[in-house]
Design a protein around this motif. Structure first.
Motif, PDB file in Angstrom:
ATOM      1  N   LEU A  13       0.709  -1.166  -0.144  1.00 61.06           N
ATOM      2  CA  LEU A  13       0.079  -0.133   0.057  1.00 61.06           C
ATOM      3  C   LEU A  13       0.895   1.136  -0.004  1.00 61.06           C
ATOM      4  CD1 LEU A  13      -2.918  -0.961   2.419  1.00 61.06           C
ATOM      5  CD2 LEU A  13      -2.941  -0.732  -0.058  1.00 61.06           C
ATOM      6  N   ILE A  14       2.030   1.344   0.812  1.00 62.02           N
ATOM      7  CA  ILE A  14       3.042   2.320   0.978  1.00 62.02           C
ATOM      8  C   ILE A  14       3.379   2.860  -0.522  1.00 62.02           C
ATOM      9  CG2 ILE A  14       4.649   3.385   1.942  1.00 62.02           C
ATOM     10  CD1 ILE A  14       4.192   1.795   4.476  1.00 62.02           C
ATOM     11  N   ILE A  15       4.088   1.650  -0.984  1.00 68.05           N
ATOM     12  CA  ILE A  15       4.714   1.836  -2.287  1.00 68.05           C
ATOM     13  C   ILE A  15       3.671   2.313  -3.287  1.00 68.05           C
ATOM     14  CG2 ILE A  15       5.921   1.034  -4.311  1.00 68.05           C
ATOM     15  CD1 ILE A  15       7.531  -0.546  -2.151  1.00 68.05           C
ATOM     16  N   LEU A  16       2.490   1.834  -3.376  1.00 72.82           N
ATOM     17  CA  LEU A  16       1.580   2.010  -4.307  1.00 72.82           C
ATOM     18  C   LEU A  16       1.182   3.376  -4.105  1.00 72.82           C
ATOM     19  CD1 LEU A  16      -0.197   0.757  -6.478  1.00 72.82           C
ATOM     20  CD2 LEU A  16      -1.749   0.295  -4.798  1.00 72.82           C
ATOM     21  N   GLY A  17       0.829   4.059  -2.796  1.00 73.41           N
ATOM     22  CA  GLY A  17       0.535   5.266  -2.722  1.00 73.41           C
ATOM     23  C   GLY A  17       1.557   6.345  -3.060  1.00 73.41           C
ATOM     24  N   LEU A  18       2.812   5.844  -2.617  1.00 75.89           N
ATOM     25  CA  LEU A  18       4.037   6.795  -3.021  1.00 75.89           C
ATOM     26  C   LEU A  18       3.958   6.994  -4.515  1.00 75.89           C
ATOM     27  CD1 LEU A  18       6.935   5.845  -0.795  1.00 75.89           C
ATOM     28  CD2 LEU A  18       5.889   8.058  -0.779  1.00 75.89           C
ATOM     29  N   THR A  19       3.856   5.700  -5.257  1.00 68.06           N
ATOM     30  CA  THR A  19       4.001   5.969  -6.768  1.00 68.06           C
ATOM     31  C   THR A  19       2.923   6.817  -7.310  1.00 68.06           C
ATOM     32  OG1 THR A  19       4.763   3.610  -6.420  1.00 68.06           O
ATOM     33  CG2 THR A  19       4.030   4.393  -8.725  1.00 68.06           C
ATOM     34  N   LEU A  20       1.638   6.654  -6.597  1.00 68.65           N
ATOM     35  CA  LEU A  20       0.609   7.379  -7.172  1.00 68.65           C
ATOM     36  C   LEU A  20       0.854   8.897  -6.847  1.00 68.65           C
ATOM     37  CD1 LEU A  20      -2.512   5.183  -6.222  1.00 68.65           C
ATOM     38  CD2 LEU A  20      -1.389   5.679  -8.535  1.00 68.65           C
ATOM     39  N   ILE A 244       7.224 -12.414 -11.692  1.00 70.11           N
ATOM     40  CA  ILE A 244       7.792 -12.733 -10.472  1.00 70.11           C
ATOM     41  C   ILE A 244       8.034 -11.815  -9.797  1.00 70.11           C
ATOM     42  CG2 ILE A 244       9.793 -14.042  -9.537  1.00 70.11           C
ATOM     43  CD1 ILE A 244      10.102 -15.845 -11.844  1.00 70.11           C
ATOM     44  N   ALA A 245       8.432 -10.718 -10.195  1.00 70.27           N
ATOM     45  CA  ALA A 245       8.943  -9.377  -9.410  1.00 70.27           C
ATOM     46  C   ALA A 245       7.513  -8.995  -8.794  1.00 70.27           C
ATOM     47  CB  ALA A 245       9.200  -8.226 -10.308  1.00 70.27           C
ATOM     48  N   ALA A 246       6.341  -9.107  -9.521  1.00 67.81           N
ATOM     49  CA  ALA A 246       4.977  -8.345  -9.130  1.00 67.81           C
ATOM     50  C   ALA A 246       4.714  -8.953  -7.823  1.00 67.81           C
ATOM     51  CB  ALA A 246       4.053  -8.412 -10.233  1.00 67.81           C
ATOM     52  N   VAL A 247       4.842 -10.482  -8.067  1.00 68.43           N
ATOM     53  CA  VAL A 247       4.213 -11.445  -7.048  1.00 68.43           C
ATOM     54  C   VAL A 247       5.229 -11.291  -5.852  1.00 68.43           C
ATOM     55  CG1 VAL A 247       3.801 -13.796  -6.426  1.00 68.43           C
ATOM     56  CG2 VAL A 247       3.284 -13.002  -8.640  1.00 68.43           C
ATOM     57  N   VAL A 248       6.549 -11.149  -6.020  1.00 65.85           N
ATOM     58  CA  VAL A 248       7.265 -10.966  -4.720  1.00 65.85           C
ATOM     59  C   VAL A 248       7.285  -9.739  -4.237  1.00 65.85           C
ATOM     60  CG1 VAL A 248       9.898 -10.951  -4.070  1.00 65.85           C
ATOM     61  CG2 VAL A 248       8.992 -12.616  -5.631  1.00 65.85           C
ATOM     62  N   VAL A 249       7.076  -8.842  -4.823  1.00 69.38           N
ATOM     63  CA  VAL A 249       6.914  -7.340  -4.396  1.00 69.38           C
ATOM     64  C   VAL A 249       5.477  -7.139  -3.466  1.00 69.38           C
ATOM     65  CG1 VAL A 249       6.071  -5.101  -4.713  1.00 69.38           C
ATOM     66  CG2 VAL A 249       8.193  -5.850  -5.988  1.00 69.38           C
ATOM     67  N   GLY A 250       4.712  -7.886  -3.832  1.00 61.79           N
ATOM     68  CA  GLY A 250       3.447  -8.367  -3.207  1.00 61.79           C
ATOM     69  C   GLY A 250       3.891  -9.045  -1.783  1.00 61.79           C
ATOM     70  N   GLY A 267       1.331  -5.745  -5.587  1.00 60.78           N
ATOM     71  CA  GLY A 267       2.364  -5.657  -6.309  1.00 60.78           C
ATOM     72  C   GLY A 267       2.268  -5.587  -7.728  1.00 60.78           C
ATOM     73  N   VAL A 268       1.082  -5.951  -8.272  1.00 63.86           N
ATOM     74  CA  VAL A 268       0.841  -5.866  -9.804  1.00 63.86           C
ATOM     75  C   VAL A 268       0.546  -4.337 -10.415  1.00 63.86           C
ATOM     76  CG1 VAL A 268      -0.828  -6.277 -11.658  1.00 63.86           C
ATOM     77  CG2 VAL A 268       0.179  -8.136 -10.247  1.00 63.86           C
ATOM     78  N   LEU A 269      -0.204  -3.733  -9.446  1.00 65.85           N
ATOM     79  CA  LEU A 269      -0.525  -2.503  -9.523  1.00 65.85           C
ATOM     80  C   LEU A 269       0.530  -1.587  -9.242  1.00 65.85           C
ATOM     81  CD1 LEU A 269      -4.053  -2.089  -7.701  1.00 65.85           C
ATOM     82  CD2 LEU A 269      -3.588  -2.137 -10.006  1.00 65.85           C
ATOM     83  N   THR A 270       1.433  -1.874  -8.222  1.00 71.30           N
ATOM     84  CA  THR A 270       2.661  -1.011  -8.187  1.00 71.30           C
ATOM     85  C   THR A 270       3.468  -1.019  -9.367  1.00 71.30           C
ATOM     86  OG1 THR A 270       2.753  -1.635  -5.995  1.00 71.30           O
ATOM     87  CG2 THR A 270       4.666  -0.806  -6.776  1.00 71.30           C
ATOM     88  N   ILE A 271       3.692  -2.300  -9.893  1.00 71.42           N
ATOM     89  CA  ILE A 271       4.511  -2.213 -11.214  1.00 71.42           C
ATOM     90  C   ILE A 271       3.791  -1.662 -12.381  1.00 71.42           C
ATOM     91  CG2 ILE A 271       5.382  -4.045 -12.733  1.00 71.42           C
ATOM     92  CD1 ILE A 271       6.673  -5.361 -10.640  1.00 71.42           C
ATOM     93  N   GLY A 272       2.421  -1.605 -12.608  1.00 72.01           N
ATOM     94  CA  GLY A 272       1.698  -1.108 -13.586  1.00 72.01           C
ATOM     95  C   GLY A 272       1.808   0.595 -13.488  1.00 72.01           C
ATOM     96  N   SER A 273       1.744   0.942 -12.241  1.00 74.06           N
ATOM     97  CA  SER A 273       1.328   2.407 -12.335  1.00 74.06           C
ATOM     98  C   SER A 273       2.825   2.946 -12.172  1.00 74.06           C
ATOM     99  CB  SER A 273       0.740   2.938 -10.634  1.00 74.06           C
ATOM    100  OG  SER A 273       1.145   2.035  -9.612  1.00 74.06           O
ATOM    101  N   LEU A 274       3.709   2.249 -11.792  1.00 76.16           N
ATOM    102  CA  LEU A 274       5.145   2.708 -11.792  1.00 76.16           C
ATOM    103  C   LEU A 274       5.547   2.918 -13.372  1.00 76.16           C
ATOM    104  CD1 LEU A 274       7.468   3.251  -9.548  1.00 76.16           C
ATOM    105  CD2 LEU A 274       8.410   0.914 -10.149  1.00 76.16           C
TER     106      LEU A 274
END
Ligand code: ATP
Ligand code: ATP
Ligand code: MG
Ligand code: MG
Lengths: 331, 332, 500, 287
Positions: A13-20, A244-250, A267-274
């Motif tokens: 959540l933190i990373i996703l938030g930060l990315t956004l 793999i990266a997305a799942v592990v980030v998750g 993780g998937v959303l993070t990678i997508g929005s990043l």
């Protein structure tokens, strides 16, 4: 310390938030629904495959052949369009994914071999098949209008693909946390020997996990081929690593026994929005690479830091040490 | 059981212990040799061009570059490090720097510096895997991505050409009729074999892969040993990349892509266990020889590339399947 | 299924061959409902193997099994469970990433269709654990528990399944007296309910206390089945080893010298603090206490396997800072860990390679291991400890537990330490091997070594130690001298209750 | 004005100078470039088109890596009234309605030129091997098909012994060439490599196998510096110069015209120059 533990629990959540937030600052209009929808659609392909991989990783297995199955299923669904029509062809494509998964599963369970090596081999096999049947040329579908329809966004956010992904991942969450077979997946991944001793049909669970992963890779491939109206033997070659990266980030652990569907979603959303944010900034691909690599490593290091230090210092790791990623070789 | 041992025990309670696993043990060792023999026989019948000095030397030359990586990768698998996926980055580092730095500091220092920097990437892998305890797949994937990104940023994507003909001549040359790269590969394989099977470092590597906590509790510096395997692989890949650059006289950032899979394939086909604690350099090299000979036979037969990939895939499945089956019988 | 008479289990002519070992040959074994049937035998006698055949984990090479009078074939543990057979394994066999409750109900979680009824499961698990006298939170992640707590969960798991036949393979090896008593209460209750209980233990005192019948195995063969009445521990031992074993706990006659290891007010910030003791040359210092009291953590911290945050350690009067086992070895400290399978042996390696591991550097010249030095080192210890089979080249995981333990001790003696810390050195080790190990320890102190022995077995502590430190909740008592030693005194210190 | 440029890769011997030229020229023209790199991944490119549409840019320059897959994305751009052109590689005819123009070298034409050049070197008779790029890659397909079609068209008595893929990679080309040389030996009278890098691989393999024998006529594509050297020394017969700088500049120039509302031709080739020993001194290498 507390803070770190919290940070790790909610890191996605933190990373996703930060990315956004960052992207909102640097990109004009990034938080517009249409842009979010874009990120979501971008994430959907990775996400669909990631669903299957989440289950497999929790069960202590891994599947590297997803990208190749993705290509193969897409090709089949496109080639058959002329013969049997679009929908049946799509279904056959998904079935190809299921069969590929079943092959992986049967080999891992039957031969009792390490899935990392095995799916490395089947990746080669499926990819070669894709080249073989297409003679290494991309193949074209019959109906380009369908592609356009499929890529349409609804409610300004969802494409059919991304909606499907969201629905499936929520289902996965419920299944993993609330059902007995879901819990058994964790048991199988955490200590296969104990699961077996307790009468859990671990072989069946592992097999079905591979079938699920194959089917979802097939589904993603078919969708991709419909959206682009093309089946190509080179599709999906970069996919496996991203998944793999997305799942592990998750927060799902590569050694099995730990993971969650919502983490994977994050993780998937993070990678997508990043990706979207960096692309909007026209950041060169190699810088993007460095950034994604750094994020991956930082997250995993953070995870390590809290899982080892979060417990009282000096306590030792659990007695049961069977590493499930290695399961199969010395039962 | 030796006679002396029998005497010590004195009692006959020990006839319960037999050596039932010997045959299986032999089979698992000889299996690969038999397979290589089969390929050689088939190749000689199928293609007149196969069993010629020229062709066999070609095979040897072609496998030398990846062979050097294989030696390192063996350590990674044996120590229980699963795999090193940063090999493409370290190879690129070796190749690009050993060519790119030539005009600045001369060919030999350039080569040395390239290998050293590749080793630094390995050190980073090693620290992450050995000391921080990150899964090797993730760590090397991440480090590899970062490394490759930096390399690309550094050269901006253009091809780096060699500028020193003497070093090129040396790398492409022959000594006593054998290509220099082959000799270098053989030397590295021998050193690798010695280290793994005869030295304390090798014993530590095997112990760490066999049971990490027991090795730790036995005063083995497990973290360093684990990290070391990645440094060794990175150094090997650096050398491999440097040689690649010198022989090609040109280097691109993506020059090393695919080498990690070829190396892992060879090691695994050679029967080195991916869970660690077991394996040797000769086994891995035998795996490499087998794969390379088979590919060569297929090429000489005009088999198309996709079909080759297909056959190779099936082969790996067969190899790991057989290995697992034999191991299960050998020791439960 | 109709129950024929009261015969729960009848195994006939069971043989089992592993590559290289005939673990069982033609064993007959029968158990009645409503009895506790003990199985005893030396290490490697085949007890666990016999039970794994019964449990469906191993297929027998030959022989027939009747359960409740009907002949059955079991291919996997699930088959045995369907017949009402449950087994508590010698080695802990649980899922670290699930909760305690999920482990207790592993493979048979309660629920309609496939939905998980979590609340009910936790309630039931809590009840079972309480009955066993185990203070464990059913919501806790299993991996966070100590070994002994895990052992209790393992027992709870088998008990909660309400089996008709329950097999307990050395369930008490990591339990304290207190927990053992709770276990025995449950076993008696189960016996009253007509359940057939198979109980494997090396602690003959327990066998005499709980069993109705006892079967002795030796070298893979059944020697005798007898009712417990009229059999003595000495007789059982004779049957097990085929010879007379005189002094089980030899007193150490050694001369006590100067202090070798001294720890002062050490703590690791979590499991223990303010622990002080010292050991002198020629002395055996016992370290005892209830399960989870922190003994193992103290030993691991002193040996550099985990960090100390306070206090000091000195060896032979010199302060040492130890951050890793290799520093400990250099300082003259050796440590035989309690978890043999996890920390003791490298399974893929031979006995020889295991023995030389800690001191490999001393056997190398220019990086190369000197083969002859390596071989002769292991040959010496294989002979001295009569490790069986006497073959240093055999892979250590093919040895029985007791022989593995001897090899692990040998490994640490090869390091020529000034002080040897032994953590449960005789756990799960048969009487014969136990006596040998005690004998070895006696020799060591006679030669002037200082020994710290961690043990949960009071008779052992009372029998061999010169002084004893009792730990409770991470704190250590002042050492008790021989004169002050008594079972009551130790229990009082360990439980924190004043002796009656 | 902002133009979205979906390029093949950021870091590549040909693409990098092309990108640089395009961006430099854009600056001169006062156009802002949003550059997205596909990293040779078609799927990524198809999705990047959506990003471009979402950014509401004024034009799209696409470097296609597949003849078909981008069509839906281009259609979406068209719906959003964003003009699009292709750079460097062609797409199938189905894409025609969705693009304003295609600027860049004609890879099919390159194959044809290579066929003519090799025919000439061989006097219309011989047997050749083709060292192709990545299987499935648009450039590979164009360059191979142009070559073989042209041979058929001209009824040349030239037999293709085998076509092997070496992924535009020198080391792979070296390995496959060794095998080709072992297999066919003296039967090989000519070589067509899809780019100069792979031609180099063949030359090295040949020199290994036959240290004293001169190489057969080798035709490459791209016009790299080292290929020029090889042509001078006689190791290579010819190459085809295709300038990445021209490639990049033409694309942005065309896009600028479109934005200004001018009509452009639907096909704007960049010049291709066949370089042999005759003119190697007077032509600039591409990179
Ligand atoms: N999986 C196996 N593979 C090979 N040999 C085995 C295996 N399991 C047990 N053995 C051997 O079979 C014999 C009997 O072992 P088992 O574990 O049944 O003994 P045990 O009576 O339970 O001893 P302990 O008291 O030490 O637990 C031993 O010699 C042991 O080394
Ligand atoms: N695997 C583990 N993971 C986390 N904490 C543990 C683990 N093992 C033990 N602990 C904790 O460490 C503390 C001390 O345990 P320790 O094992 O040192 O006690 P002990 O006296 O040796 O008892 P025993 O060895 O009989 O379990 C306890 O609070 C226990 O809960
Ligand atoms: Mg046992
Ligand atoms: Mg303990």
């Amino acid at each position: 310390m507390r803070l770190l533990v919290l940070a790790s629990q909610y890191r996605v959540l933190i990373i996703l938030g930060l990315t956004l937030v960052v992207s909102a600052l640097v990109v004009p209009g990034d938080l517009a629904p249409s842009t979010l929808g874009l990120g979501l659609d971008r994430a959907a392909t990775i996400g669909l495959i990631a669903i299957g991989l989440t289950v497999l990783l929790i069960a202590g297995q891994i599947d590297l052949s997803g990208g190749a199955v993705f290509a193969l299923a897409g090709i089949v669904s496109v080639i058959l369009q002329r013969e049997i029509g679009i929908l049946p062809a799509a279904i056959v494509g998904i079935l190809v994914g299921a069969v590929a998964g079943a092959i992986n599963g049967a080999l891992v369970v039957g031969l009792k071999v390490n899935s990392l090596v095995l799916t490395l081999a089947t990746m080669l096999i499926f990819r070669s098949l894709a080249h073989w049947i297409t003679n290494s040329q991309p193949v074209t579908g019959t109906d380009i209008l369908l592609s356009l329809a499929l890529a349409k966004t609804y409610l300004e956010i969802f494409t059919i693909r991304s909606a499907l992904f969201i629905v499936l991942i929520v289902l996965l969450h419920v299944w993993l946390t609330r059902t007995i077979p879901g819990r058994n997946v964790f048991a199988v991944g955490s200590n296969p020997a104990a699961a077996k001793e307790s009468g859990i049909a671990s072989d069946r669970i592992v097999f079905l996990g591979f079938v699920l992963a194959g089917t979802l890779a097939g589904l993603a491939g078919v969708l991709q081929s419909l959206v682009t109206n093309t089946g190509s033997p080179v599709f999906g070659s970069e996919l496996t690593v991203a998944v793999i990266a997305a799942v592990v980030v998750g927060g799902t652990r590569l050694e099995g026994g730990r993971g969650s569907a919502l983490g994977t979603l994050g993780g998937v959303l993070t990678i997508g929005s990043l990706t979207i944010a960096m692309e909007f900034q026209s950041i060169p691909a190699y810088v993007q690479q460095v950034v994604s690599g750094l994020i991956l490593i930082l997250l995993v290091v953070l995870d390590r830091a809290v899982t080892t230090k979060g417990r009282a210092p000096g306590t030792r790791p659990a007695l049961v040490r069977d590493n499930p990623i290695t399961q199969g070789e010395n039962v | 059981m030796t006679d002396a041992a029998m005497e010590i025990s004195g009692v006959n309670r020990n006839d319960r212990f037999t050596r039932g696993s010997r045959l299986v043990d032999m089979l698992s060792k000889a299996g690969l040799a038999l397979a290589i023999l089969a390929v050689v026989l088939y190749g000689s019948f199928a293609s007149p061009a196969f069993f010629t000095a020229g062709n066999l030397l070609n095979v040897l030359t072609s496998m030398s570059i990846v062979g050097i990586v294989v030696v390192g990768m063996t350590f990674v698998l044996v120590v229980g490090g699963l795999a090193d996926l940063s090999v493409p980055a370290t190879i690129a580092c070796g190749a690009i720097l050993s060519l790119g730095l030539q005009p600045l500091i001369g060919p030999v220092p350039a080569f040395a510096l390239a290998v050293a920097l590749a080793g630094l990437i390995g050190l980073l892998n090693g620290v992450l895997v050995g000391y921080v305890g990150i899964n090797p797949i993730i760590a090397t994937l991440g480090v590899g991505t970062i490394g490759l990104g930096i390399v690309q940023a550094a050269v901006g994507g253009v091809i780096v050409y060699g500028s020193n003909t003497a070093s090129a001549e040396f790398a492409k040359g022959r000594l006593l009729g054998i290509p220099v790269v082959v000799l270098i590969f053989l030397a590295i394989a021998l050193i690798g074999h010695f280290v793994l099977s005869r030295s304390f470092w090798g014993r530590w590597t095997l112990a760490t892969g066999g049971n990490y906590s027991a090795a730790e509790a036995s005063a083995v510096p497990v973290k360093a040993v684990k990290a070391g395997a990645f440094v060794i692989t990175a150094l090997a890949s650096g050398i491999s990349g440097g040689l690649l650059g010198l022989t090609l006289q040109s280097a691109r950032p993506l020059i090393g892509s695919g080498y990690e899979f070829s190396a892992i394939t060879a090691v695994v086909v050679g029967g080195v266990s991916i869970i660690g604690g077991f394996g040797s350099v000769p086994r891995a090299v035998a795996g490499l020889v087998f794969v390379q000979l088979l590919t060569n036979v297929m090429v000489l037969q005009g088999v198309r590339t996709p079909v080759q990939g297909f056959v190779l895939g099936i082969l790996i499945v067969g190899a790991v399947g057989m290995d697992a089956a034999l191991r299960k019988r050998g020791v439960a | 299924m109709t129950v024929v008479a009261d015969c729960a289990l009848d195994m006939r002519g069971i043989s089992k061959t592993f590559p290289g070992v005939k673990a069982l040959s033609n064993v007959n074994f029968a158990v009645k409902f409503g009895t506790v049937h003990a199985v005893v035998g030396e290490n490697g006698a085949g007890k666990s193997t016999l039970m794994k055949v019964l449990n469906g984990s191993y297929a027998p090479t030959s022989g027939t099994i009747k359960v409740g009078g009907n002949e059955v074939r079991m291919r996997k543990p699930a088959d045995a469970q369907a017949l009402g057979i449950r087994m508590v394994h010698q080695e802990i066999n649980l899922v670290p990433d699930l909760t305690v409750a999920e482990n207790v109900y592993l493979g048979r979680m309660p629920g309609k269709w496939t939905w998980l009824r979590k609340g009910e499961m936790i309630r039931k698990a809590a009840a079972v654990l309480k009955e066993l006298g185990a203070a464990i939170n059913p919501r806790e992640r299993l991996g966070n528990l100590s070994i002994s707590q895990q052992q209790l969960v393992e027992i709870a798991k088998a008990y909660a399944a309400q089996p008709r036949i329950i097999v307990l393979d050395e369930p008490t090896s990591s339990l304290s007296e207190h927990e053992t008593a709770a276990l025995f209460r449950i076993l008696r209750k189960m016996r009253g309910e007509g359940i057939a209980i198979i109980y494997i233990s090396h602690r003959l005192k327990e066998v005499l206390e709980i069993a109705d019948e006892v079967t002795v195995l030796r070298d893979g063969s059944m020697i005798e089945t007898r009712p417990i009445e009229g059999i003595t521990a000495a007789e059982m031992i004779r049957l097990m080893v085929g010879r007379e074993v005189s002094n089980v706990f030899p007193k150490s006659p050694a001369e006590i010298g100067a202090s070798v290891l001294r720890v002062e007010r050490i703590g690791d910030g979590a499991s223990f603090r303010d622990v002080s003791f010292d050991v002198r040359a020629g002395e055996i210092l016992g370290l005892t206490g209830l399960v989870g009291a922190g003994r193992t953590e103290v030993a691991r911290a002193v040996f550099g396997l985990s960090r100390l945050v306070e206090g000091s350690v000195s060896v032979n009067g010199r302060k040492v800072v130890i951050n890793s086992p290799s520093e400990a070895v250099r300082a003259g400290i050796s440590y035989v860990p309690e978890d043999r399978k996890g920390d003791g042996i490298v399974p893929g390696m031979s006995v020889r390679e295991n023995i030389s591991l800690p001191i490999l550097r001393r056997l190398t010249s220019f990086g190369r291991i000197r083969r002859s030095a390596d071989r002769s080192l292991s040959a010496i210890y294989v002979k001295q400890f009569s490790i069986s089979p006497p073959d240093g080249e055999r892979r250590i995981n093919l040895l029985s537990g007791g022989n593995q333990q001897k090899a692990v001790i040998a490994k640490w003696l090869a390091a020529k330490p000034a002080v040897l810390i032994l953590d449960e050195p005789t756990r799960g080790v048969d009487v014969g091997a136990k006596a040998e190990i005690h004998h070895i320890i006696g020799q060591l102190v006679a030669d002037g070594m200082a020994v710290v022995m961690i043990s949960s077995e009071l008779p052992e502590i009372l029998g061999v130690c010169d002084r004893v430190v009792v730990m409770r909740d991470g704190r250590a008592s002042a050492p008790l001298t021989r004169a002050e030693l008594s079972e009551e005194r130790i229990m009082a210190l360990a439980t924190g209750e004043e002796a009656a | 004005k902002t133009v979205c440029y979906v390029t093949a890769a950021d870091s590549h011997a040909y693409a990098t100078p092309a990108n640089k030229a395009l961006e430099a020229r854009a600056k001169e023209l006062g156009v802002e470039i949003l550059s997205l790199s596909q990293d040779f991944d078609v799927q990524k490119g198809t999705e990047q088109l959506n990003t471009c549409v979402a950014r509401k840019v004024d034009g799209i320059i696409l470097w296609p890596l597949d003849p078909q897959a981008y069509i839906p994305g281009l259609a979406r751009a068209q719906q959003a009234n964003i003009p699009a052109i292709l750079i460097n590689s062609p797409m199938s005819d189905d894409a025609k309605p969705f693009i304003k123009s295609f600027t860049g070298p004609d890879v099919y034409e390159e194959g044809k030129l290579a066929a003519d050049s090799l025919s000439k070197a061989l006097g219309g008779k011989g047997s050749v091997v083709i060292i192709a790029g990545q299987a499935g890659n648009g450039t590979t397909i164009g360059r191979v098909n142009g070559f073989t079609d042209r041979l058929k068209e001209t009824n040349a008595d030239i037999k293709v012994l085998d076509t092997v893929n070496a992924d535009f990679d020198q080391q792979k080309a070296l390995v496959v060439s060794r095998d080709l040389i072992t297999r066919f030996g003296d039967q090989i009278t000519g070589v067509y490599a899809n780019d100069d890098t792979m031609a180099r691989g063949f030359i090295d393999a040949w020199k290994e196998a036959n240290p004293s024998k001169p190489t057969p006529p080798i035709v490459g594509i791209n016009g790299q510096k080292d290929a020029f050297e090889s042509i001078k020394s006689g190791e290579m017969y010819s190459t085809i110069v295709q300038s990445p700088v021209e490639d990049g500049r033409l694309a942005i120039n065309t896009m600028a015209e479109i934005i200004d509302g001018k009509e452009v031709k639907d096909r704007l080739p960049i010049p291709l120059t066949v370089v042999t020993k005759d003119n190697v001194g007077s032509v600039e290498p591409a990179f």
